[in-house]
Motif scaffolding. Structure first.
Motif, PDB file in Angstrom:
ATOM      1  N   ASP A  45      39.892  44.953  46.841  1.00 14.86           N
ATOM      2  CA  ASP A  45      40.969  45.913  46.353  1.00 14.86           C
ATOM      3  C   ASP A  45      42.078  46.677  47.522  1.00 14.86           C
ATOM      4  O   ASP A  45      41.425  47.322  47.749  1.00 14.86           O
ATOM      5  N   ILE A 148      51.517  38.466  37.819  1.00 15.04           N
ATOM      6  CA  ILE A 148      49.331  38.493  37.331  1.00 15.04           C
ATOM      7  C   ILE A 148      49.342  37.810  36.576  1.00 15.04           C
ATOM      8  O   ILE A 148      49.676  37.367  35.592  1.00 15.04           O
ATOM      9  N   ARG A 150      46.718  36.461  34.088  1.00 15.61           N
ATOM     10  CA  ARG A 150      45.431  37.253  32.937  1.00 15.61           C
ATOM     11  C   ARG A 150      44.665  35.786  32.736  1.00 15.61           C
ATOM     12  O   ARG A 150      45.214  34.834  32.268  1.00 15.61           O
ATOM     13  N   ILE A 192      42.954  40.585  34.070  1.00 10.87           N
ATOM     14  CA  ILE A 192      43.609  40.524  35.000  1.00 10.87           C
ATOM     15  C   ILE A 192      43.035  39.240  35.827  1.00 10.87           C
ATOM     16  O   ILE A 192      41.713  40.187  36.238  1.00 10.87           O
ATOM     17  N   ALA A 194      43.794  38.023  38.865  1.00  7.05           N
ATOM     18  CA  ALA A 194      44.013  38.348  40.422  1.00  7.05           C
ATOM     19  C   ALA A 194      45.851  39.071  40.195  1.00  7.05           C
ATOM     20  O   ALA A 194      47.282  38.827  38.972  1.00  7.05           O
ATOM     21  N   ARG A 195      46.085  39.283  41.105  1.00  7.36           N
ATOM     22  CA  ARG A 195      47.764  39.744  41.254  1.00  7.36           C
ATOM     23  C   ARG A 195      47.894  40.424  43.258  1.00  7.36           C
ATOM     24  O   ARG A 195      46.766  40.301  43.574  1.00  7.36           O
ATOM     25  N   ALA A 198      45.302  42.452  45.008  1.00 12.35           N
ATOM     26  CA  ALA A 198      44.360  41.849  44.772  1.00 12.35           C
ATOM     27  C   ALA A 198      44.161  41.100  43.941  1.00 12.35           C
ATOM     28  O   ALA A 198      44.256  40.269  43.339  1.00 12.35           O
ATOM     29  N   SER A 201      40.642  39.375  41.035  1.00 11.72           N
ATOM     30  CA  SER A 201      40.003  40.909  39.936  1.00 11.72           C
ATOM     31  C   SER A 201      38.766  40.640  40.259  1.00 11.72           C
ATOM     32  O   SER A 201      37.961  39.497  40.846  1.00 11.72           O
ATOM     33  N   TYR A 202      37.881  42.378  40.704  1.00 13.30           N
ATOM     34  CA  TYR A 202      36.490  42.522  40.350  1.00 13.30           C
ATOM     35  C   TYR A 202      36.255  41.898  39.471  1.00 13.30           C
ATOM     36  O   TYR A 202      35.377  40.443  39.769  1.00 13.30           O
ATOM     37  N   HIS A 203      36.690  41.403  38.445  1.00 11.90           N
ATOM     38  CA  HIS A 203      35.880  40.407  37.755  1.00 11.90           C
ATOM     39  C   HIS A 203      36.000  38.719  38.113  1.00 11.90           C
ATOM     40  O   HIS A 203      34.752  38.611  38.214  1.00 11.90           O
TER      41      HIS A 203
END
Ligand code: GLU
Length: 294
Positions: A45, A148, A150, A192, A194-195, A198, A201-203
């Motif tokens: 992040d 983004i 998802r 999410i 990826a964006r 970031a 994503s964390y996940h």
């Protein structure tokens, strides 16, 4: 093969007593299992993470007497690994691009709630994304840097699992049970992947890193218990093996009863140290004086 444990803080503020507990428990469990202990810097992040926080974090952990293997994996140096994982999900038709921002989602949710509907929320309290039909607007350019990505969670679950997925928990679930826990990734809606700010994503990043680092035991706070449902789904979609999980209790602030937070600067280790505490004092305060059994 030796068991592999990791402590994976994000350098977005100062470490507090909760981190001391988690790091020391990981190191202790690794020693007990005759395993390896890794430290991973979760700095994906980029808007919130800072090199000066990272330097301070490593200094605090070393001061506490913890020792980890080097080199330390830093997420910002492995973007290609996350992009490759996203690509697998895209190829499988399970990831979709959306140009709806968080503000757009908020407007959709507010409009429905004004009509009397109760919009579902994720375990962190954020409204769920309205879903692929709303998200996959006509004309969204998948190569646009601002889209983004998802996960279509319903399609992903159907793709990955014939019977409910889950994991082995050596800590305790919210109902106090140890052992098999059923994963509920749908609690997060189409989360999410990826964006732009970031790139994973964390996940997504945590699952890719745990797999690439051969992590066999994930020991972390109870606040991430429900995230594990999303993680095991991603592990199955990406063909990764599953670590054992151990979610430990959180240290709560004595006055407010809230979980400790870096952003409020709660009981930062640096402050305790500046106030004259020794490393042994801080470990005792965190309830992290683990005795190794020989
Ligand atoms: N980076 C996460 C945090 O600082 C922890 C991730 C994990 O242990 O899986 O909260």
């Amino acid at each position: 093969m030796k068991p592999v444990f990791r402590f994976a803080p994000s350098p977005n503020g100062a470490l507090h007593l909760g981190h001391v507990y988690s790091a020391a428990l990981n190191a202790h469990m690794a020693r007990q299992a005759g395993g390896r202990f890794l430290l991973r810097v979760e700095d994906i992040d980029m808007a919130r993470c800072r090199p000066e926080h990272e330097a301070k974090m490593l200094e605090d952990l070393a001061w506490l007497g913890l020792a980890w293997e080097t080199p330390v994996r830093r997420q910002s140096e492995h973007l290609a690994d996350y992009a490759a994982a996203l690509d697998v999900l895209r190829q499988a038709g399970l990831a979709y691009p959306s140009s709806l921002s968080r503000a757009d989602v908020r407007r959709i949710v507010e409009a429905s709630e004004a009509d009397g509907m109760v919009w579902p929320r994720d375990p962190d309290g954020a409204p769920l994304f309205p879903g692929r039909d709303a998200g996959e607007e006509p004309g969204v350019d998948a190569d646009d840097a601002d889209v983004i990505w998802r996960l279509d969670v319903r399609a992903a679950v159907a793709h990955a699992w014939r019977t409910p997925g889950g994991w082995m928990e050596t800590g305790r679930g919210p109902d106090g049970q140890t052992g098999w826990q059923e994963a509920r990734p749908e609690l997060w809606g189409d989360f999410i992947l990826a964006r732009r700010d970031a790139p994973a994503s964390y996940h997504l990043a945590v699952v890719v890193d745990d797999a690439l680092q051969g992590v066999t035991h994930v020991v972390r706070g109870m606040d991430l218990f429900h995230a594990t449902g999303a993680h095991v789904l991603l592990q199955d979609l990406l063909g990764f093996s599953r670590p054992v999980y151990h979610h430990h209790d959180l240290i709560l602030d004595g006055e407010s009863g809230l979980k400790l937070s870096k952003s409020r600067g709660d009981t930062a280790i640096g402050q305790l140290r500046a106030g004259g505490m020794t490393a042994a004092d801080v470990l005792r305060l965190a309830g992290a004086e683990f005795e190794d059994e020989v």
